[in-house]
Design a protein around this motif. Sequence first.
Motif: not given
Length: 258
Positions: A89-90, A95-98, A102-105
Amino acid sequence: MNQKSPFFFHLILCILSVALLCPLISCGTASPDAATPSSGRQGTDTSQTATGSILTDAYQVQISYYEEQLRELRDELIRMKEEEYIATAAYKEKISALEEELETLQKDSDNNQTVPVSGKDPAKSETPDSPEPTSHFDKSKFKYKIVSGCVTIEKYVGEDAEVTIPAEIDGYPVTVIGESAFQQSICKKIVLPSTVTTVGWFAFYGSSSLAEITIPASVTSIGYAAFDGCPSAMTIHCPVDSYTSAFATSYGLRQNNQ
């Protein structure tokens, strides 16, 4: 013959008596001896029972030991599964945060590619939304700042009688007429672009020469005393049912609905 008969008779009786008593005596003497084997069997049975009890206890101890070991192994397996679930889960959360970063960048990168160094977005129309021309706009007559991609007019320092504020400066939309931006100006006519949403406090305060001002429907906030000190004959041109129209009605200002 008669004298010997009693003797022989008694002799026979004695022999018979002895013959009869011998078995009885044998039985009587044999009884204690016969009891001995019985006692031995009872002792053997008791010994066997005690031995069986000891063996049973030993087996029970071993069974309890293995059951305890099995229980501990099961608990350890459950703990390992829980740790694996938590770790999974961690990792998923990281992975979701990264992926979000990445999408924002990527979006920022795309935006930087579409907006040139000058800051003007080519996707925007070269023709401004507002009716005022901007080809001869002299931005040196304005003090302004850019905040979050929007322009705030801080002060008008020109001396023109008629001022048409552009919809864009440096490629950014003009959205705010700041506090006291036209305070005590000599302007007679002012036109705000359709990009403006806010008119600050004392924005046109004391502009005694101001005869008319055009305010678009995009304006949704007019600050305190924005038109105090302006001529009573001043006319506000604004769309009907707009925020500015309601503002003018509440303060008794003359308006011309477009």
